[in-house]
Design an enzyme around this catalytic site. Structure first.
Site, mmCIF file in Angstrom:
data_model
loop_
_atom_site.group_PDB
_atom_site.id
_atom_site.type_symbol
_atom_site.label_atom_id
_atom_site.label_comp_id
_atom_site.label_asym_id
_atom_site.label_seq_id
_atom_site.Cartn_x
_atom_site.Cartn_y
_atom_site.Cartn_z
ATOM 1 N N ASN A 7 -10.112 0.578 -4.501
ATOM 2 C CA ASN A 7 -9.399 0.451 -5.757
ATOM 3 C C ASN A 7 -10.148 -0.373 -6.931
ATOM 4 O OD1 ASN A 7 -7.631 -0.527 -7.957
ATOM 5 N ND2 ASN A 7 -5.924 0.028 -6.848
ATOM 6 N N ASP A 9 -9.175 -1.351 -10.095
ATOM 7 C CA ASP A 9 -8.355 -1.611 -11.349
ATOM 8 C C ASP A 9 -8.863 -3.081 -11.827
ATOM 9 O OD1 ASP A 9 -6.621 0.307 -10.637
ATOM 10 O OD2 ASP A 9 -5.201 -0.839 -9.886
ATOM 11 N N HIS A 10 -9.360 -3.918 -10.910
ATOM 12 C CA HIS A 10 -9.346 -5.329 -11.226
ATOM 13 C C HIS A 10 -11.040 -5.349 -11.899
ATOM 14 C CE1 HIS A 10 -5.421 -6.147 -10.258
ATOM 15 N NE2 HIS A 10 -5.834 -5.650 -9.121
ATOM 16 N N ARG A 18 -11.151 -9.262 -22.538
ATOM 17 C CA ARG A 18 -11.808 -9.626 -23.449
ATOM 18 C C ARG A 18 -11.804 -8.129 -24.615
ATOM 19 N NH1 ARG A 18 -15.429 -13.736 -24.348
ATOM 20 N NH2 ARG A 18 -14.604 -15.589 -23.291
ATOM 21 N N HIS A 43 -5.061 2.885 -10.529
ATOM 22 C CA HIS A 43 -3.724 2.608 -11.081
ATOM 23 C C HIS A 43 -3.709 2.949 -12.464
ATOM 24 C CE1 HIS A 43 0.483 0.741 -10.144
ATOM 25 N NE2 HIS A 43 0.688 1.837 -11.077
ATOM 26 N N ARG A 45 -1.438 2.299 -15.155
ATOM 27 C CA ARG A 45 -0.211 1.731 -15.324
ATOM 28 C C ARG A 45 0.343 1.952 -16.755
ATOM 29 N NH1 ARG A 45 2.279 -2.359 -12.343
ATOM 30 N NH2 ARG A 45 1.391 -2.754 -10.368
ATOM 31 N N ARG A 49 -2.637 -1.917 -18.658
ATOM 32 C CA ARG A 49 -3.011 -3.368 -18.598
ATOM 33 C C ARG A 49 -4.334 -3.670 -18.197
ATOM 34 N NH1 ARG A 49 0.369 -5.977 -13.535
ATOM 35 N NH2 ARG A 49 2.296 -5.297 -15.083
ATOM 36 N N GLU A 70 -3.086 6.461 -8.886
ATOM 37 C CA GLU A 70 -1.849 5.847 -8.622
ATOM 38 C C GLU A 70 -1.020 6.030 -9.849
ATOM 39 O OE1 GLU A 70 -2.776 2.856 -4.813
ATOM 40 O OE2 GLU A 70 -2.439 2.054 -7.072
ATOM 41 N N THR A 101 2.371 -4.090 -7.444
ATOM 42 C CA THR A 101 3.235 -3.460 -7.116
ATOM 43 C C THR A 101 4.075 -4.180 -5.994
ATOM 44 O OG1 THR A 101 1.711 -1.547 -7.267
ATOM 45 C CG2 THR A 101 3.763 -1.019 -6.090
ATOM 46 N N GLU A 151 1.717 6.312 1.797
ATOM 47 C CA GLU A 151 0.674 5.472 1.980
ATOM 48 C C GLU A 151 1.703 4.225 2.415
ATOM 49 O OE1 GLU A 151 -1.951 4.205 -1.394
ATOM 50 O OE2 GLU A 151 -1.885 2.241 -0.736
ATOM 51 N N HIS A 191 -2.339 -2.219 0.261
ATOM 52 C CA HIS A 191 -1.829 -3.291 -0.351
ATOM 53 C C HIS A 191 -2.119 -4.505 0.183
ATOM 54 C CE1 HIS A 191 0.218 -4.507 -4.307
ATOM 55 N NE2 HIS A 191 0.430 -5.696 -3.455
ATOM 56 N N GLY A 192 -2.648 -5.573 -0.490
ATOM 57 C CA GLY A 192 -3.091 -6.707 0.181
ATOM 58 C C GLY A 192 -3.935 -6.899 1.357
ATOM 59 N N GLY A 213 -8.039 -2.989 -2.793
ATOM 60 C CA GLY A 213 -8.757 -3.074 -4.155
ATOM 61 C C GLY A 213 -9.282 -4.750 -4.452
ATOM 62 N N HIS A 214 -8.120 -5.544 -4.536
ATOM 63 C CA HIS A 214 -8.353 -6.808 -5.090
ATOM 64 C C HIS A 214 -9.358 -7.716 -4.183
ATOM 65 C CE1 HIS A 214 -7.220 -11.199 -5.508
ATOM 66 N NE2 HIS A 214 -7.086 -10.680 -7.053
HETATM 67 C C1 LIG Z 1 0.096 0.678 -4.991
HETATM 68 C C2 LIG Z 1 -0.507 -0.490 -4.427
HETATM 69 O O1 LIG Z 1 -0.007 -1.002 -3.896
HETATM 70 C C3 LIG Z 1 -1.475 -0.977 -5.453
HETATM 71 O O2 LIG Z 1 -2.728 -0.230 -5.631
HETATM 72 C C4 LIG Z 1 -1.204 -1.401 -6.775
HETATM 73 O O3 LIG Z 1 -0.395 -0.348 -7.472
HETATM 74 C C5 LIG Z 1 -2.362 -1.632 -7.712
HETATM 75 O O4 LIG Z 1 -2.088 -1.918 -8.882
HETATM 76 P P1 LIG Z 1 -2.499 -3.190 -9.535
HETATM 77 O O5 LIG Z 1 -4.131 -3.216 -9.383
HETATM 78 O O6 LIG Z 1 -2.199 -3.171 -10.771
HETATM 79 O O7 LIG Z 1 -2.049 -4.538 -8.640
HETATM 80 N N1 LIG Z 2 -2.370 1.271 -2.690
HETATM 81 C C1 LIG Z 2 -3.218 -0.168 -2.717
HETATM 82 C C2 LIG Z 2 -4.500 -0.286 -3.491
HETATM 83 O O1 LIG Z 2 -4.910 0.612 -4.133
HETATM 84 C C3 LIG Z 2 -5.081 -1.701 -3.451
HETATM 85 O O2 LIG Z 2 -4.169 -2.801 -3.259
HETATM 86 P P1 LIG Z 2 -4.732 -4.103 -3.506
HETATM 87 O O3 LIG Z 2 -6.052 -4.168 -2.377
HETATM 88 O O4 LIG Z 2 -5.379 -4.293 -4.686
HETATM 89 O O5 LIG Z 2 -3.522 -5.010 -3.065
#
Ligand SMILES: CC(=O)[C@@H](O)[C@H](O)COP(=O)(O)O
Ligand SMILES: NCC(=O)COP(=O)(O)O
Length: 238
Positions: A7, A9-10, A18, A43, A45, A49, A70, A101, A151, A191-192, A213-214
């Site tokens: 993922n 996203d971050h 910025r 994701h 949103r 964001r 997502e 989430t 999932e 997630h996590g 992701g994170h």
């Molecule tokens: C569905 C899930 O668990 C995550 O992927 C979350 O939705 C990611 O979104 P954020 O990156 O905004 O935390």
């Molecule tokens: N669906 C979970 C995801 O995409 C990533 O979640 P995270 O590892 O950022 O908590």
């Protein structure tokens, strides 16, 4: 052997801090694939964001593995998915105020609306996954309304502060994964998930894909995307 979907996203979170053009989640996705990721997750949103519509449009053209979008099951997002056509849509609950989430979809309460969303996405040729808590009622309802995949939300397991709580949450995930596989659903989890707790989760053979992701992006900031992804691929695959 389970797959790793990254993922990104971050990467967009840093860019949007910025309102700049860098770092680019599209480049991050390409690097993740080159390092062995077997899927890319974003994701989109409602508040935009981090990931923007343009990112998803470009990723649709550049991702070589599988693009998993997502999103909330709203009319606007369903139209967006039908236009962009990701390989998979994962329907997730969304709250404006949340940092991330906070739980799985209430598939039982929203059965009718989710069934309608699944039908529309299927008509567009898109496979549908539901992000669910490890709860047998929700897993069974997901199958009943024709989801292709669940999932399983691993957040409570990841956040557990004691060994006993972690063990309890692990068993809930394991039971939900076994049930889902038995009734014909593809099983993803996420997630996590991080570089430590994956050592537990990878023991659940029914989980075909981890969505992470994170933890990967946090590590990539320090050691680079290639190394961060390669290390996680090695852990996922045991
Ligand atoms: C569905 C899930 O668990 C995550 O992927 C979350 O939705 C990611 O979104 P954020 O990156 O905004 O935390
Ligand atoms: N669906 C979970 C995801 O995409 C990533 O979640 P995270 O590892 O950022 O908590």
């Amino acid at each position: 052997m389970a797959r790793l979907a990254v993922n990104v996203d971050h990467v967009a979170t840093v860019r949007q801090a910025r309102l700049a053009t860098e770092p680019d989640p599209v480049t991050a996705a390409a690097l993740a694939e080159l390092a062995g990721a077997q899927g890319i997750v974003v994701h989109l949103r409602e508040d935009r964001r981090h990931i923007q519509d343009r990112d998803v449009e470009i990723l649709r053209r550049t991702v070589k593995t599988r693009l998993n979008l997502e999103m909330a099951a709203t009319a606007e997002m369903i139209e967006t998915a039908l236009r962009i056509k990701p390989d998979v849509v994962t329907l997730v609950p969304e709250k404006r105020q949340e940092l991330t989430t906070e739980g799985g979809l209430d598939v039982v309460l929203y059965e009718e609306a989710l069934a309608e969303a699944i039908t529309r996405l299927h008509q567009g040729g898109i496979s549908v996954s539901l992000f669910v808590n490890p709860d047998p009622k929700h897993v069974k309802t997901a199958a009943k309304i024709d989801a292709d995949c669940v999932e399983i939300h691993t957040g409570l397991f990841a956040e557990a502060k004691t060994y006993a709580k972690r063990q309890e949450e692990f068993e809930r995930i394991q039971d939900a994964a076994k049930l889902a596989a038995k009734i014909g659903l593809v099983v993803h989890a996420g997630h996590g998930v991080d570089y430590r707790n994956i050592l537990w989760l990878r023991l659940i053979k029914e989980i075909e894909e981890f969505s992470i992701g994170h933890a990967i992006i946090a590590r990539a900031v320090l050691v680079g995307m290639e190394r961060a992804v390669k290390e996680m691929v090695a852990l996922v695959q045991g």
